[in-house]
Design an enzyme around this catalytic site. Structure first.
Site, PDB file in Angstrom:
ATOM      1  N   THR A 146       0.977  -1.136   0.082  1.00 19.12           N
ATOM      2  CA  THR A 146      -0.088   0.085  -0.116  1.00 19.12           C
ATOM      3  C   THR A 146       0.880   1.312   0.080  1.00 19.12           C
ATOM      4  OG1 THR A 146      -0.071  -0.086   2.517  1.00 19.12           O
ATOM      5  CG2 THR A 146      -1.966  -1.219   1.289  1.00 19.12           C
TER       6      THR A 146
ATOM      7  N   THR B 112       1.249  -7.497  13.004  1.00 27.87           N
ATOM      8  CA  THR B 112       0.989  -6.233  12.780  1.00 27.87           C
ATOM      9  C   THR B 112       1.195  -5.628  11.458  1.00 27.87           C
ATOM     10  OG1 THR B 112       3.706  -6.102  12.994  1.00 27.87           O
ATOM     11  CG2 THR B 112       2.901  -5.618  14.736  1.00 27.87           C
TER      12      THR B 112
ATOM     13  N   ASN C  29       0.280  10.694   6.134  1.00 27.70           N
ATOM     14  CA  ASN C  29      -0.840  10.526   6.868  1.00 27.70           C
ATOM     15  C   ASN C  29      -1.879  11.547   6.904  1.00 27.70           C
ATOM     16  OD1 ASN C  29      -0.522   7.545   7.547  1.00 27.70           O
ATOM     17  ND2 ASN C  29       1.251   8.297   8.603  1.00 27.70           N
TER      18      ASN C  29
ATOM     19  N   THR D  13      -6.143  12.002  -0.174  1.00 26.66           N
ATOM     20  CA  THR D  13      -6.402  13.186  -1.088  1.00 26.66           C
ATOM     21  C   THR D  13      -5.444  12.958  -2.311  1.00 26.66           C
ATOM     22  OG1 THR D  13      -4.713  14.452   0.227  1.00 26.66           O
ATOM     23  CG2 THR D  13      -7.035  14.561   0.680  1.00 26.66           C
TER      24      THR D  13
END
Lengths: 391, 391
Positions: B148, B181, B386, B391
């Protein structure tokens, strides 16, 4: 003029400049504060729970009698300074007693960089000057003397029935609510027995200074001192205790709000309200986890209504919330109700963009308990301030 | 070519592109991964402890039999998606079974944004394509499909006596070690009884994925899957269990290191070594508190040997460290020994500036237990990533 601790009858404040912090820039504010009570005063105190405690904390903890006041400096925390640090804290108290003409005992507090010995010649200069100016520091002036990365002085004042409560605080970074979370000095002219004074302070701290976070770091120097000068005719007893505690809580909450507002690099304050919990502890744990989450804090900075991060943080508290029962509001907008609710993202973005205070409300729908936490966003500026703190 | 899970005998990998993430930018990597075992395989799993668990986690937890493989997607976490999310996770498993020709059951994992329903038509397209490519995805290719905000694919591979262990992982943000995690898929060709497989995975995760942090946030989707294809002649028993566990730990630690190295915005990895603790729990608590501290992490970013913040964080763990006994090293430099040690600040700054991996070592001098934690620095880039994630 904003009123603070200096406006409490029986309190005299003076500030001085010793030049305690090693810096090229000339400081445009004092770095030494002397708070003197006209007559010896009862006091209450709440201290950091950090295993590592600064010398002034260790010193002040040793005082159990009435005190003649508080001496404090900014620019150096006198923490992790070994035996010499303890001697220096004691010396600060002695100097405060000598130059004020009041003698021992004085409470001592320091804030600033950790791990450097106090430059005692300059500390003495500051205390001497503060004593000479005693009574002249009014309003916000005492608070200015304990600022470090703070961008504005923090004061609060409230009037009760026949007595007042006034206080100052410093905060900004290394703020975490595992006890007191910064320096705060409060005074009241009400006559308060020591046990009631301590009880009221502990209870008020629990829902104010212990319910805020800036970065989850707990300082070695945190302390809250509350003096009772007894200059008013009013005595606090079991009868009017609740009223006194409420007023004290109001003052502390005002100071706590200002600390979060002035969080390092903060552009917004976020109020995290957790309702419908089975217990207050559950509500507090969920609120705290959300308030501490860097992903939530950066999303607030970016005005991103990223409720997924909020729900994930709530779940990470590990206190048994039920995803399918949770309702989540940002402002008046319902974003989540067991699953994504029907909302217009642009509207929520606009609310976040235009508000300096954001409300995030979770209803766990498990019970009737609630807890409120204050936090701030995490910005570039926080990183800049702390990556460059000593350079 | 770096070897990973695809190089384990009995494993076939295929990747596909469904276009799952809503984005303007064309993704230059696949977003769907299919891992198929030639014959039904024993598996072990470790899942997030978050109260809020994504649909694929809930679905996979329901599987207790042998599996035919794993199907995973990036770009959408299928978390907080209610009943429809669960149906979608199940559907992913069905599609994997159908297009691979293997049938159920398949483990399912998803990673990406929280709170949006999976675009199932595009997910199906990705799975179909991955099945058509089965066997073609080698080396780092499977890991690329689950990235990601990761900036590089994460693989590890190790050879034991007559068997191998290979794995892939994705991480980057929302990394906290309260269980698995991130996503990690591991396989071995050794024959391992289910109980031993689970035991080895749990123990290895505890000192690898559970000993790293990027931002202290715990995801809703974390899981580690370990498949045993049994293609090797070697069977793991109590006899060679330790050897197997050590090899597995090595693979997991390599992946864990890569996750921290690729921490969002990270410029440096910091290894926090706490020695001389009374118990392993004490050592872990101190190491974790330091690893999580934003003040420590920003200081590392600024190459500032600000040991005061490290000592303050250690004390904040509240597990009874004694300031006067603590020794603190950054690299080979002794900075603190009950009080400030004799060191040249410029030398330590230079070490921090020039190293991509910093070692911070605390000796508590209270006992003989130790624990190591990996963390990264906190940079402007973390905030940017973050605050602008969506956006």
């Amino acid at each position: 003029m904003k009123r603070g601790i200096a406006e409490v009858p029986g309190i005299l404040c003076g500030t001085g400049f010793g030049g305690i912090k090693k810096t090229q820039k000339k400081l445009d504010r004092p770095d030494t504060l002397l708070i003197v009570t006209e007559t010896p005063s009862v006091f209450a105190a709440v201290y950091t729970r950090n295993d590592v405690q600064a010398a002034p904390i260790k010193f002040s903890k040793g005082i159990s009698s009435k005190v003649n006041g508080i001496v404090a400096n900014s620019g150096n925390a006198n923490a992790c300074t070994g035996e010499q640090g303890l001697r220096d804290a004691q010396r600060m108290a002695e100097l405060a007693g000598r130059y004020s003409g009041k003698g021992a005992p004085f409470l001592v507090a320091s804030t600033g960089v950790i791990g450097e010995l106090l430059p005692m010649d300059r500390v003495e200069k500051g205390i001497k000057e503060a004593a000479e100016n005693l009574g002249k520091a009014k309003g916000e002036e005492p608070a200015r003397a304990i600022m470090t990365t703070d961008t504005f002085p923090k004061t609060a004042f409230a009037e009760g029935k026949g007595y007042v409560i006034g206080g100052i605080a410093k905060g900004a970074g290394m703020i975490d609510p595992a006890m007191a979370t910064m320096l705060s000095f409060i005074a009241t002219d009400a006559k308060v027995p020591p046990e009631l004074l301590q009880k009221a302070l502990k209870e008020a701290v629990d829902v104010s200074f212990n319910a805020i976070t800036v970065d989850g770091d707990m300082s070695t120097n945190d302390c809250v001192f509350l003096l009772s000068t007894g200059k008013s005719d009013v005595t606090i007893t079991e009868e009017n205790y609740e009223e006194f505690k409420e007023l004290l809580t109001k003052v502390l909450k005002e100071l706590a709000y200002q600390i979060v507002k002035d969080g390092e690099g903060a552009t917004k304050v976020a109020k995290i309200v957790v309702k419908g919990a089975e217990t207050k502890e559950q509500a507090r744990a969920v609120a705290r986890k959300i308030a501490l989450s860097p992903l939530v804090k950066t999303a607030i900075f970016g005005c991103d209504p990223n409720w997924g991060r909020i729900i994930a943080a709530a779940g990470a508290a590990g206190v048994g919330i039920k995803e399918e029962k949770v309702e989540l509001y940002i402002g008046k907008f319902l974003l989540f109700k067991g699953e994504r609710a029907d909302y217009v993202e642009e509207e929520v973005y606009k609310y976040m963009k235009e508000s300096s205070e954001i409300t995030i409300e979770l209803n766990l729908n498990l019970g009737n308990e609630s807890f409120e936490y204050l936090t701030c966003d995490l910005s570039y500026e926080y990183v800049r301030i702390n990556a460059e703190y000593r350079t």
